[in-house]
Write an enzyme that holds these catalytic residues in place. Structure first.
Site, short mmCIF file in Angstrom:
data_model
loop_
_atom_site.label_atom_id
_atom_site.label_comp_id
_atom_site.label_asym_id
_atom_site.label_seq_id
_atom_site.Cartn_x
_atom_site.Cartn_y
_atom_site.Cartn_z
N LYS A 71 28.59 32.15 39.47
CA LYS A 71 27.13 32.20 39.38
C LYS A 71 26.54 32.91 40.59
CE LYS A 71 26.33 29.21 35.80
NZ LYS A 71 27.31 29.88 34.92
N SER A 77 27.73 42.98 38.64
CA SER A 77 28.82 42.01 38.61
C SER A 77 29.96 42.47 39.54
CB SER A 77 29.32 41.85 37.17
OG SER A 77 30.50 41.13 37.12
N LYS A 131 35.19 44.14 35.27
CA LYS A 131 33.99 43.33 35.07
C LYS A 131 33.34 43.49 33.70
CE LYS A 131 33.54 41.12 37.89
NZ LYS A 131 34.45 39.97 38.10
#
Ligand SMILES: *[C@@H]1O[C@H](CO)[C@@H](O)[C@H](O)[C@H]1NC(C)=O
Ligand SMILES: *[C@@H]1O[C@H](CO)[C@@H](O)[C@H](O)[C@H]1NC(C)=O
Length: 275
Positions: A229, A105, A7
């Site tokens: 998102k 994330s 990530k």
């Protein structure tokens, strides 16, 4: 070797690297999300021949640069020692973003992949779980937070590789200015011919990141699953993580200073926060 952690932009770096005419990657592994994951796992016991099967035979024409990206190598206890034993001359690339953002994330990534515990517990519950929390929660917490202890992991790599063979990339800069970062990468690798990423990449305002420019003005961007998102991190979690990582970020700043590397903007920002 692009070692991660997860990530931080490793897939983007992978895609940029394979655009280069003199650089190729391994053949994909179906089992491990296309990563070889050799040095960090039991695959290691399958031996070097198993590993080498993933790579094309180096040609004497142009392509002398072979690489693999396995984002789990970075925090792995075993990987640096094992890698240095087999590939002592390898060049190692790691990417760092703010570890708080990385943790968030990563948590969102686990949810998107329907990890049971990640769906069950909120982000704050995960990061703040105490010693007596259920094992599945503790395990998720470790995998979420531990890779962000950057200085610890980098020091481990530096036990086995000289600093001249380690490049630390600011993952945030890779997002905003990939051409500059790729220039640095090319210099670090000593790869030729020079590939002009300014000409090969274009910013896609809809997706919010840089993509490969193809013939006729079309673009090729990261797969569907990337750049997903989700709601921004809540303030309580943000504050918790800034405190959690503070001493580690201080250690990282000292380490970067020692290596003569610039401090990424996020390190400076974090150091000015919470006392
Ligand atoms: C590559 O190496 C092989 C074996 O040494 C040789 O036969 C061949 O001509 C070489 N190819 C080029 C393009 O140099
Ligand atoms: C790369 O391409 C850009 C845009 O065409 C140009 O401005 C730049 O000078 C080129 N860089 C090098 C090192 O050739």
């Amino acid at each position: 070797m692009v070692i991660g952690p997860q990530k931080t932009g490793t897939t983007a770096l992978y895609l940029f690297l394979i655009m280069h005419p003199s650089i190729s990657s391994n053949f994909p592994s179906l089992k491990t999300f296309e990563e070889v994951q050799f040095f960090n796992s039991n695959n290691y016991h399958k031996g070097i021949d198993w590993y080498m099967e993933f790579f094309p035979v180096p040609s004497n024409v142009t392509t002398d640069f072979l690489f693999e990206k396995s984002a789990n190598y970075f925090p792995s206890e075993d990987s640096p020692r094992r890698a240095a034993a087999l590939l002592p001359k390898a060049k190692i690339i790691t990417l760092l973003i703010n570890p708080s953002d990385r943790a968030y994330s990563w948590y969102q990534h686990q949810r998107a992949h329907e990890d049971h515990a990640a769906l069950r517990y909120s982000f704050y519950e995960v990061i703040s779980a105490g010693h007596h929390a259920p094992p599945e929660l503790r395990s998720l917490q470790n995998r979420c937070l531990v890779p962000g202890l950057y200085a610890v992991h980098i020091e481990r790599w530096l036990t086995y590789y000289p600093p001249s063979q380690l490049l630390i990339i600011d993952g945030q800069q890779l997002r905003t200015d990939p051409a500059a970062v790729m220039d640095e990468v090319q210099k670090f690798l000593g790869v030729s011919p020079y590939y002009n990423y300014s000409q090969a990449l274009t910013f896609d305002p809809q997706k919010g990141f840089w993509c490969q420019l193809l013939e006729g003005g079309r673009t090729k961007c990261l797969g569907k699953s990337k750049g997903r998102k989700y709601a921004a991190m809540d303030a309580e979690s943000r504050a918790f993580l800034s405190r959690y990582y503070r001493d580690h970020n201080v250690e990282l700043s000292k380490l970067l200073h020692r290596l003569g590397q610039p401090l990424p903007a996020w390190v400076r920002e974090e150091l000015q926060k919470v006392r």
